[in-house]
Design a protein around this motif. Structure first.
Motif, mmCIF file in Angstrom:
data_model
loop_
_atom_site.group_PDB
_atom_site.id
_atom_site.type_symbol
_atom_site.label_atom_id
_atom_site.label_comp_id
_atom_site.label_asym_id
_atom_site.label_seq_id
_atom_site.Cartn_x
_atom_site.Cartn_y
_atom_site.Cartn_z
ATOM 1 N N ARG A 192 0.834 -1.188 0.000
ATOM 2 C CA ARG A 192 0.000 0.000 0.000
ATOM 3 C C ARG A 192 0.874 1.245 0.000
ATOM 4 O O ARG A 192 1.999 1.220 0.482
ATOM 5 C CB ARG A 192 -0.964 0.019 1.179
ATOM 6 N N GLN A 193 0.310 2.294 -0.569
ATOM 7 C CA GLN A 193 1.016 3.565 -0.634
ATOM 8 C C GLN A 193 0.064 4.675 -0.237
ATOM 9 O O GLN A 193 -0.900 4.955 -0.952
ATOM 10 C CB GLN A 193 1.583 3.802 -2.032
ATOM 11 N N LYS B 82 3.894 9.034 0.991
ATOM 12 C CA LYS B 82 4.716 7.978 1.584
ATOM 13 C C LYS B 82 5.138 6.976 0.526
ATOM 14 O O LYS B 82 4.590 6.931 -0.579
ATOM 15 C CB LYS B 82 3.950 7.277 2.698
ATOM 16 N N GLY B 83 6.108 6.146 0.877
ATOM 17 C CA GLY B 83 6.563 5.108 -0.028
ATOM 18 C C GLY B 83 5.644 3.912 -0.015
ATOM 19 O O GLY B 83 4.717 3.808 0.781
ATOM 20 N N ARG B 84 5.898 2.989 -0.931
ATOM 21 C CA ARG B 84 5.090 1.774 -1.034
ATOM 22 C C ARG B 84 5.545 0.794 0.041
ATOM 23 O O ARG B 84 6.735 0.477 0.130
ATOM 24 C CB ARG B 84 5.256 1.182 -2.434
ATOM 25 N N ALA B 85 4.624 0.292 0.842
ATOM 26 C CA ALA B 85 4.943 -0.544 1.996
ATOM 27 C C ALA B 85 4.271 -1.901 1.902
ATOM 28 O O ALA B 85 3.102 -2.004 1.494
ATOM 29 C CB ALA B 85 4.506 0.151 3.281
ATOM 30 N N ALA C 273 -5.058 4.266 1.687
ATOM 31 C CA ALA C 273 -3.924 4.170 0.763
ATOM 32 C C ALA C 273 -4.409 3.585 -0.559
ATOM 33 O O ALA C 273 -5.542 3.093 -0.658
ATOM 34 C CB ALA C 273 -2.832 3.282 1.334
ATOM 35 N N TYR D 209 -3.849 0.423 -2.727
ATOM 36 C CA TYR D 209 -3.380 -0.937 -2.482
ATOM 37 C C TYR D 209 -3.021 -1.602 -3.807
ATOM 38 O O TYR D 209 -3.793 -1.551 -4.773
ATOM 39 C CB TYR D 209 -4.454 -1.739 -1.762
ATOM 40 N N TYR D 210 -1.849 -2.230 -3.813
ATOM 41 C CA TYR D 210 -1.334 -2.895 -5.000
ATOM 42 C C TYR D 210 -1.060 -4.365 -4.700
ATOM 43 O O TYR D 210 -0.590 -4.696 -3.610
ATOM 44 C CB TYR D 210 -0.014 -2.280 -5.450
ATOM 45 N N SER E 63 9.846 -4.196 -2.321
ATOM 46 C CA SER E 63 9.100 -3.960 -3.548
ATOM 47 C C SER E 63 9.966 -4.174 -4.783
ATOM 48 O O SER E 63 9.468 -4.572 -5.841
ATOM 49 C CB SER E 63 8.508 -2.547 -3.547
#
Length: 123
Positions: free
Chosen positions: A38-39, A43-46, A92, A94-95, A107
């Motif tokens: 999620r991003q 913020k960065g992708r977590a 966020a 979500y990916y 990632s």
């Protein structure tokens, strides 16, 4: 090459639930480790959660343990993320993504990504 399409995002009040889906096509889906990331804005992708190819092993980021559940149906080439007790901090994009490396939370080690689905949780 694997194509991934997320769905199921939306707007929900705090304490509510959503179920995200990640539908895959191309490649041998069952051979891949699948992660949800999620991003949030700015913020960065977590990493959020991951599941092995056969579905027997799952892992979660600490803040979602006990609230989110990842699962997969390889017959349908689909991975799910059930999200319960949602909080505003869960807001966020979500990916979902696939990797050939089990248990990775980086990632950069994921080969293919979906376009993302927006989740917004109001207080």
């Amino acid at each position: 090459q694997v194509q991934l399409v997320e769905s199921g995002g939306g707007f929900v009040q705090a304490g509510g639930s959503l179920r995200l889906s990640c539908a895959a096509s191309g490649g041998t889906f069952s051979s891949y480790y699948v992660g949800w990331f999620r991003q949030a804005p700015g913020k960065g992708r977590a990493f959020v959660a991951g599941i092995t190819g056969g579905g027997s092993v799952t892992s979660y980021e600490d803040s979602v343990k006990g609230r989110f559940t990842i699962s997969r149906d390889n017959a349908k080439n689909t991975v799910y993320l059930q999200m319960n007790s949602l909080k505003p901090d869960d807001t966020a994009v979500y990916y979902c993504a696939v990797s050939q490396i089990n248990y990775t939370t980086r990632s950069s080690q994921y080969n293919y990504w979906g376009q993302g689905t927006q989740v917004t949780v109001s207080s």
